[in-house]
Scaffold this active site. Structure first.
Site, PDB file in Angstrom:
ATOM      1  N   TYR A 109      -4.481   9.575  -1.800  1.00 16.21           N
ATOM      2  CA  TYR A 109      -3.116   9.852  -1.341  1.00 16.21           C
ATOM      3  C   TYR A 109      -2.063   9.956  -2.437  1.00 16.21           C
ATOM      4  O   TYR A 109      -1.303  10.927  -2.496  1.00 16.21           O
ATOM      5  CB  TYR A 109      -2.678   8.784  -0.332  1.00 16.21           C
ATOM      6  CG  TYR A 109      -3.520   8.745   0.910  1.00 16.21           C
ATOM      7  CD1 TYR A 109      -3.316   9.650   1.956  1.00 16.21           C
ATOM      8  CD2 TYR A 109      -4.529   7.799   1.054  1.00 16.21           C
ATOM      9  CE1 TYR A 109      -4.092   9.615   3.094  1.00 16.21           C
ATOM     10  CE2 TYR A 109      -5.309   7.764   2.196  1.00 16.21           C
ATOM     11  CZ  TYR A 109      -5.099   8.665   3.219  1.00 16.21           C
ATOM     12  OH  TYR A 109      -5.867   8.636   4.343  1.00 16.21           O
ATOM     13  N   ALA A 136      -9.015   8.124  13.156  1.00 17.06           N
ATOM     14  CA  ALA A 136      -8.186   6.954  13.429  1.00 17.06           C
ATOM     15  C   ALA A 136      -9.034   5.786  13.928  1.00 17.06           C
ATOM     16  O   ALA A 136      -9.539   5.805  15.051  1.00 17.06           O
ATOM     17  CB  ALA A 136      -7.119   7.303  14.462  1.00 17.06           C
ATOM     18  N   ASP A 137      -9.200   4.787  13.077  1.00 15.46           N
ATOM     19  CA  ASP A 137      -9.840   3.524  13.432  1.00 15.46           C
ATOM     20  C   ASP A 137      -8.802   2.730  14.234  1.00 15.46           C
ATOM     21  O   ASP A 137      -7.896   2.112  13.663  1.00 15.46           O
ATOM     22  CB  ASP A 137     -10.252   2.796  12.152  1.00 15.46           C
ATOM     23  CG  ASP A 137     -10.809   1.394  12.388  1.00 15.46           C
ATOM     24  OD1 ASP A 137     -10.755   0.902  13.526  1.00 15.46           O
ATOM     25  OD2 ASP A 137     -11.287   0.788  11.403  1.00 15.46           O
ATOM     26  N   CYS A 196      -7.535  10.161   5.788  1.00 19.01           N
ATOM     27  CA  CYS A 196      -7.535  10.060   7.254  1.00 19.01           C
ATOM     28  C   CYS A 196      -6.191  10.544   7.798  1.00 19.01           C
ATOM     29  O   CYS A 196      -6.145  11.314   8.741  1.00 19.01           O
ATOM     30  CB  CYS A 196      -7.802   8.632   7.689  1.00 19.01           C
ATOM     31  SG  CYS A 196      -9.467   8.060   7.287  1.00 19.01           S
ATOM     32  N   TRP A 243      -8.165  -1.633   0.037  1.00 22.95           N
ATOM     33  CA  TRP A 243      -9.027  -0.582  -0.506  1.00 22.95           C
ATOM     34  C   TRP A 243     -10.211  -1.129  -1.299  1.00 22.95           C
ATOM     35  O   TRP A 243     -10.994  -0.353  -1.861  1.00 22.95           O
ATOM     36  CB  TRP A 243      -8.204   0.348  -1.393  1.00 22.95           C
ATOM     37  CG  TRP A 243      -7.337   1.299  -0.629  1.00 22.95           C
ATOM     38  CD1 TRP A 243      -6.067   1.083  -0.177  1.00 22.95           C
ATOM     39  CD2 TRP A 243      -7.668   2.626  -0.207  1.00 22.95           C
ATOM     40  NE1 TRP A 243      -5.591   2.183   0.488  1.00 22.95           N
ATOM     41  CE2 TRP A 243      -6.539   3.146   0.485  1.00 22.95           C
ATOM     42  CE3 TRP A 243      -8.801   3.429  -0.355  1.00 22.95           C
ATOM     43  CZ2 TRP A 243      -6.529   4.434   1.024  1.00 22.95           C
ATOM     44  CZ3 TRP A 243      -8.790   4.710   0.173  1.00 22.95           C
ATOM     45  CH2 TRP A 243      -7.665   5.201   0.855  1.00 22.95           C
ATOM     46  N   ARG A 262      11.986  24.050   8.425  1.00 26.84           N
ATOM     47  CA  ARG A 262      10.757  23.679   9.138  1.00 26.84           C
ATOM     48  C   ARG A 262       9.597  23.491   8.173  1.00 26.84           C
ATOM     49  O   ARG A 262       8.437  23.514   8.577  1.00 26.84           O
ATOM     50  CB  ARG A 262      10.441  24.758  10.186  1.00 26.84           C
ATOM     51  CG  ARG A 262      11.495  24.862  11.288  1.00 26.84           C
ATOM     52  CD  ARG A 262      11.085  25.853  12.362  1.00 26.84           C
ATOM     53  NE  ARG A 262      11.188  27.235  11.901  1.00 26.84           N
ATOM     54  CZ  ARG A 262      12.264  28.016  12.064  1.00 26.84           C
ATOM     55  NH1 ARG A 262      13.350  27.530  12.669  1.00 26.84           N
ATOM     56  NH2 ARG A 262      12.279  29.265  11.631  1.00 26.84           N
ATOM     57  N   ARG A 293      -6.501  12.764  11.092  1.00 28.19           N
ATOM     58  CA  ARG A 293      -7.752  13.386  11.522  1.00 28.19           C
ATOM     59  C   ARG A 293      -8.737  12.361  12.089  1.00 28.19           C
ATOM     60  O   ARG A 293      -9.508  12.650  12.998  1.00 28.19           O
ATOM     61  CB  ARG A 293      -8.422  14.116  10.353  1.00 28.19           C
ATOM     62  CG  ARG A 293      -8.896  13.178   9.248  1.00 28.19           C
ATOM     63  CD  ARG A 293      -9.869  13.813   8.274  1.00 28.19           C
ATOM     64  NE  ARG A 293     -10.284  12.834   7.283  1.00 28.19           N
ATOM     65  CZ  ARG A 293     -11.343  12.031   7.413  1.00 28.19           C
ATOM     66  NH1 ARG A 293     -12.099  12.098   8.494  1.00 28.19           N
ATOM     67  NH2 ARG A 293     -11.645  11.154   6.474  1.00 28.19           N
ATOM     68  N   GLU A 313       0.834  -1.207   0.000  1.00 28.40           N
ATOM     69  CA  GLU A 313       0.000   0.000   0.000  1.00 28.40           C
ATOM     70  C   GLU A 313       0.869   1.258   0.000  1.00 28.40           C
ATOM     71  O   GLU A 313       0.617   2.205  -0.762  1.00 28.40           O
ATOM     72  CB  GLU A 313      -0.931   0.018   1.209  1.00 28.40           C
ATOM     73  CG  GLU A 313      -1.850   1.240   1.207  1.00 28.40           C
ATOM     74  CD  GLU A 313      -2.500   1.503   2.546  1.00 28.40           C
ATOM     75  OE1 GLU A 313      -3.696   1.861   2.562  1.00 28.40           O
ATOM     76  OE2 GLU A 313      -1.813   1.394   3.589  1.00 28.40           O
TER      77      GLU A 313
END
Length: 314
Positions: free
Chosen positions: A144, A218-219, A196, A80, A176, A216, A58
């Site tokens: 993504y 999270a399973d 996610c 997926w 930064r 943001r 993945e």
């Protein structure tokens, strides 16, 4: 992996019961952070078997900028599939059994699960053998890989965020601004699943590369073990590319939740004793992370407890 188990315990003890998009229900908390020293072992959960091959394929799919499940299915990676399958069964072209809310229904009905499995087998075969079908129903939209490698710019060109951040780490390690974001507000509605793990930042100190991920959503039972290993692996790969050692992986969670139909599984996992972490090996045969294949990456000394099955909320 005591950090991960502590997260599970904290949600069970302090979390708030909430509804969610899938209709499953969760126990949730907002704002949680874990830190993993990557020099002390590769953070692959040992209290249940976690498939490193799937994590690797993945991640390499993301790195190559791919967004079609055909590549993953060809590698026997079905992470997926449900989101692409959902697109098909909601289309006018689909003429099989009613698949409305198939994920939750299958979790509650073994006979319906068999029907879903049959339709999923048909779907996967069509993806692999019918290029037109794969183009229509295998593509997940600008997820993504698209954002990492081909973020659309206002002048009609694209930005290769991942390649740029690698070059930035090499040329200006103290910057930064070593950031890659997958959250593109103008394209979120076109994605099968909005990101996610939304953005990540690298930090170089004392010849070591560290990474912080903001996630943001999270399973915690199914997803987070994969996310930890995936971004730890990404840190290793980019550190190798930039001739650096690995530092820390810092995992910052927004809505960290345990689904209501995962509670028994979480408690079973918490009853198990963690085992020694494995080590990671990356082949030296390839010069760039963009050329790597799944077989180039292995973990050694992984001795987990048995797998714990749980339904996925789609």
């Amino acid at each position: 992996m005591e950090q991960y188990l502590q997260l599970c315990q904290t949600i069970l003890a302090e979390g708030t019961v909430k509804n969610d998009r899938t209709g499953t229900g969760t126990k949730s908390m907002f704002g949680y952070q874990m830190r993993f020293d990557l020099s002390k072992g590769f953070p692959l959960v040992t209290t249940k078997k976690t498939a490193m091959r799937l994590i690797t394929s993945e991640l390499l799919w993301f790195i190559k900028g791919d967004t079609n499940v055909k590549t993953l299915i060809a590698e026997r990676n079905h992470i997926w599939d449900e989101w692409a399958f959902e697109k098909w069964v909601k289309s006018e072209e689909y003429d099989g059994p009613d698949m409305t809310d198939f994920g939750r229904r299958a979790a509650q009905d073994d006979q319906f699960q068999q029907i879903v499995d049959q339709q999923m087998t048909i779907f996967r075969e069509k993806i692999l053998t019918d290029d037109k079908f794969a183009e229509e129903y295998g593509d997940l939209g600008p997820v993504y890989g698209r954002q990492w490698r081909s973020w659309p710019s206002k002048d009609g060109q694209s930005i290769d965020q991942l390649k740029n951040v690698i070059e930035s780490i090499k040329q200006n390690p103290d910057s930064r601004r070593h950031i890659v974001t997958a959250w593109n507000p103008s394209e979120v509605d076109q994605m099968a699943l909005p990101p996610c793990h939304t953005f990540f930042q690298f930090y170089v100190a004392d010849g070591k590369l560290s990474c912080q991920l903001y996630q943001r959503s999270a399973d915690v039972f199914l997803g987070v073990p994969f996310n930890i290993a995936s971004y730890a692996l990404l840190t290793h790969l980019i550190a190798k590319e930039c001739n650096l050692e690995v530092g820390d992986f810092v995992h910052t969670l927004g809505d960290a939740h345990i689904y209501s139909n995962h509670m028994d599984q979480v408690n079973e996992q918490l009853s198990r004793q963690p085992r020694e972490l494995p080590t990671l090996t990356i082949s030296n045969d390839k010069k760039s992370i963009f050329d790597l294949e799944t077989s180039d990456i292995t973990v050694d000394g992984y001795d987990p407890h048995p797998r714990i099955k749980a339904p996925i909320a789609v």
